[in-house]
Design a protein around this motif. Structure first.
Motif, short mmCIF file in Angstrom:
data_model
loop_
_atom_site.label_atom_id
_atom_site.label_comp_id
_atom_site.label_asym_id
_atom_site.label_seq_id
_atom_site.Cartn_x
_atom_site.Cartn_y
_atom_site.Cartn_z
N HIS A 41 0.63 -1.18 -0.03
CA HIS A 41 -0.03 -0.04 -0.19
C HIS A 41 1.06 1.36 -0.03
O HIS A 41 0.60 2.17 0.75
CB HIS A 41 -1.22 -0.12 1.18
N SER A 42 1.78 1.15 -0.83
CA SER A 42 2.77 2.42 -0.92
C SER A 42 3.25 3.07 0.16
O SER A 42 3.79 4.12 0.35
CB SER A 42 1.78 3.62 -1.77
N HIS A 95 0.06 -0.90 -4.55
CA HIS A 95 -0.27 0.53 -4.50
C HIS A 95 -1.49 1.00 -3.99
O HIS A 95 -2.30 0.02 -3.79
CB HIS A 95 -0.30 0.63 -6.30
N SER A 96 -1.49 2.31 -3.84
CA SER A 96 -2.92 2.85 -3.11
C SER A 96 -2.85 2.91 -1.50
O SER A 96 -2.39 1.79 -1.14
CB SER A 96 -4.07 2.37 -3.75
N TYR A 100 2.38 8.33 -1.25
CA TYR A 100 3.18 8.17 -2.25
C TYR A 100 2.53 7.44 -3.49
O TYR A 100 3.03 7.71 -4.67
CB TYR A 100 4.52 7.00 -1.95
N SER A 101 1.42 6.89 -3.40
CA SER A 101 0.73 6.33 -4.62
C SER A 101 0.17 7.47 -5.47
O SER A 101 -0.16 7.57 -6.73
CB SER A 101 -0.36 5.48 -3.84
N ALA A 104 1.67 8.51 -8.78
CA ALA A 104 1.17 7.87 -9.94
C ALA A 104 0.37 9.07 -10.97
O ALA A 104 0.55 8.88 -12.13
CB ALA A 104 0.30 6.68 -9.70
N ALA A 109 5.89 5.86 -10.91
CA ALA A 109 5.68 4.59 -10.56
C ALA A 109 6.50 4.13 -9.30
O ALA A 109 7.22 3.11 -9.39
CB ALA A 109 5.50 3.37 -11.50
N GLU A 111 6.33 2.54 -6.28
CA GLU A 111 6.46 1.31 -5.71
C GLU A 111 7.11 0.09 -6.47
O GLU A 111 7.84 -0.60 -6.11
CB GLU A 111 4.94 0.78 -5.37
N GLU A 129 -4.69 -2.27 -7.33
CA GLU A 129 -4.29 -1.79 -8.62
C GLU A 129 -5.45 -1.44 -9.40
O GLU A 129 -4.74 -0.58 -10.47
CB GLU A 129 -3.45 -2.85 -9.03
N TYR A 140 0.31 3.03 -15.37
CA TYR A 140 1.24 2.84 -14.25
C TYR A 140 2.25 1.90 -14.66
O TYR A 140 3.50 2.24 -14.35
CB TYR A 140 0.55 2.42 -13.03
#
Length: 646
Positions: A41-42, A95-96, A100-101, A104, A109, A111, A129, A140
């Protein structure tokens, strides 16, 4: 003597032959290891809370990609010195969920870029994702270097059907992967997105998901035909589902799961399949030491033999890898620049202190009012008022949009401080039409009758679809009977029918400030069930996505967003709250409100905004009996139809 010599020669030959057989048998025994994470999760930096982070002290933070890389390198060096191959995998949702996500949206990108540098062999695509659709994840992955990087870090989506004419099909995503290790062992991988993960994907079109067990069997057969000795499923599926998969599908030796965020310190074993799960946000590195006997076709776990724990904590005791640390710092600079631009300079540094609290503000249990639910809905109500200049009567937010607890610092100068990072990540899902992070807030108007309808949805959706859609509120006090949420379930379809009478009382808060601390408990006025007055409501576009859809499916639960004049809003985008020329998001409102209050300690408890009350109602009983009769009639009708159509 001659015969004696012959006998001795035969004995020596047999003994020599047996000694030659020993190395041959030993070659059939393979050893290898798998390192694993999932649901990252970033979370690139140490956290929980990030405000504590200080590499020069014991800061008691968890996670961090630079620390994770150190543990990975140390384990690989140790085992590879023993000529033992080491694999590194992730079970998805990389991701998410953290700030930091957001990068995108600026064609970065971070991660996957870092995971490639850390040496991941396999990464499965999880439900997050797909948070912004198939086109987004395709873009991404392109920014992460795919398909060029497809041979470095393999991407798995075993039960995903990706149309050949969609750009996502060009990114090198595999349904399965066979890897031959340096010692000759062949390990086959699949990566399944379980039904429980698919449930949370709003829109994956045109990507579709095929039945999980069928996809597993088909790809296991293909891998076996290609010579796979060991089958490893790196699934984005929770523990319960993985146990069921192991029970129903033969041939899987190891399952490494994800999605539920629950670390498993000891594996389950079901139908000769070992099942593991690493937790989330990089707080643990899973270590799995394995042996394989080809003659017996048997996989064994060697962790106990080597006194190696299945999960190793990633904490302040682990030094940060310099290369990854420098890369994370580079991404942090980019993130700070993005936030400064979005907020017009109001916020400039993710580790800047935005508020203080002497207490943790919790977001659980998620089937009732929560302290964090109160904070975020108050923030929405008052920040929208400040931004628009209009009074806002109520605010609503769904549990699924509240991503955790407010955790203040507890070490050194960070004590009782809350950072931008630790606060904004709790409301950071979604994106705006301008491709900025976060769901935009909207200001709409509903009648009192529609407010009752919205409140009826809370217990009903909690019963039908789970706690993610349980609604937190501001400006309201109401009670409901959870036993009256569902009238009955339609036979054979298992679809609930709502009573439309679960809510017992609904009252508007008439006090001037938020409903916390020493608020006036008598400052309420009743909202009648047939009230036609218009009330102003702050929500976000996420909530507004599913409310109209439910109204179409359940006519009694229809809600029609209006403007202040009572005119129907044709396009919810027209109701967006703006900050200059940009949509104003939930996370911005949360930061603005928290900074304005300064001290948010009073939000450490609930304030009776939502309460449950059991009640008896003769009409409900009559409806229930009628429903049961209808159910019996429908059931008999289906039975007769099936009986006589054969």
């Amino acid at each position: 003597m001659k015969s004696t010599a012959v006998v001795l020669a035969l004995i020596v030959s047999l003994l020599f032959g047996l000694s030659l057989e020993q190395p041959s048998y030993a070659k059939e025994d393979y050893t290898f290891s798998i390192l694993y994470t999932g649901d990252e999760h970033s979370a690139l930096i140490p956290h929980s809370p990030a405000v504590n982070y200080d590499p020069d002290i014991d800061d008691f933070t968890r996670g961090g990609f630079a620390r994770l890389k150190t543990l990975i390198s140390e384990f690989r060096e140790e085992r590879e010195n023993e000529d033992e191959p080491v694999l590194l995998v992730s079970s998805g949702d990389f991701h998410s969920g953290n700030l930091y996500s957001w990068l995108a949206f600026s064609d970065m990108a971070p991660e996957l870029d870092l995971m490639q540098k850390m040496g991941y062999d396999i990464v499965t695509l999880g439900n997050h994702e797909y948070d912004f659709g198939a086109e987004f994840i395709s873009e991404y992955l392109k920014n992460a270097g795919y398909p060029e990087k497809k041979d470095e870090t393999k991407l798995l989506a075993t039960n995903s059907y990706i149309p050949s004419d969609h750009s996502l099909s060009e990114r090198g995503i595999k349904k399965n992967y066979l890897k031959e290790l340096p010692n000759g062992l062949k390990v086959g991988f699949i990566g399944l997105l379980g039904d429980d993960g698919q449930y949370f994907i709003l829109d994956s079109e045109p990507v579709e998901f095929t039945p999980v067990n069928d996809a597993a069997r088909d790809n296991i057969d293909k891998l076996k035909k290609e010579g796979a000795d060991v089958i490893v499923a790196v699934n984005h599926s929770g523990r319960e589902y993985n146990n069921r998969l192991a029970e129903e599908v033969d041939g899987i030796d190891i399952i490494i799961g994800g999605h539920t965020h629950i670390p498993m310190h000891q594996p389950d074993k079901v139908n000769d399949t070992y099942i593991f799960e690493p937790g989330s946000h990089g707080e643990f590195l899973g270590k799995l030491m394995l042996g394989y006997n080809k003659e017996n076709d048997e996989v064994t776990i060697r962790n106990e033999e080597y006194e190696v724990s299945h999960l190793t904590r990633v904490n302040h005791e682990v030094e940060e890898d310099e290369e990854i640390k420098n890369e994370v710092n580079r991404y942090t600079e980019k993130l700070n620049e993005m936030i400064e631009e979005i907020t017009d300079g109001r916020f400039t540094d993710i580790l800047e202190h935005v508020a203080r609290s002497e207490n943790i503000i919790r977001s659980r249990p998620r089937d009732r009012e929560t302290p964090m639910g109160n904070l975020i809905t108050d923030a929405m109500r008052f920040s929208v008022k400040d931004m628009t200049g209009e009074d806002v009567d109520f605010a609503f937010q769904a549990n699924g949009q509240i991503r955790g607890d407010v955790i203040p610092g507890d070490t050194g100068e960070a004590k009782n401080k809350v950072s931008i990072y630790d606060m904004a990540r709790l409301a950071g899902l979604g994106k705006t039409p301008e491709r900025n992070p976060g769901y935009p807030m909207v200001l709409i108007h509903l009648t009192g009758k529609e407010i009752h309808t919205l409140l009826e949805l809370t217990p009903f959706l909690n019963e039908y679809m789970g706690e993610a859609l349980f609604m937190q509120t501001s400006g309201l006090r109401y009670s409901y009977d959870p036993d009256r949420a569902v009238l009955f379930y339609i036979p054979f379809l298992d679809i609930p029918v709502p009573t439309f009478r679960a809510v017992q009382t609904a009252e508007k808060y008439t006090g001037s400030g938020p409903q916390i601390g020493g608020y006036n408990k008598d400052a309420y006025e009743q909202i009648k069930r047939d009230d036609s007055r218009l009330y102003s409501v702050a929500a976000d576009t996420y909530v507004m996505q599913f409310l109209p859809e439910l109204g179409e499916r359940l006519s009694h639960l229809s809600i029609e967003p209006k403007n202040a004049r009572g005119e129907k809003i044709q396009n919810i985008e027209d109701a967006k709250v703006m900050s200059g020329d940009k949509a104003y998001t939930v996370w911005e409102g949360l930061l603005d409100y928290s900074r304005a209050r300064g001290d948010i300690s009073e939000y450490d408890t609930t304030t009776e905004r939502i309460s449950t009350a059991s009640s008896f109602n003769l009409m409900i009983l009559i409806w229930a009996v009628a429903g049961a009769i209808i159910g019996i009639i429908v059931g008999l009708g289906v039975y007769v139809k099936r009986k006589f159509s054969k």
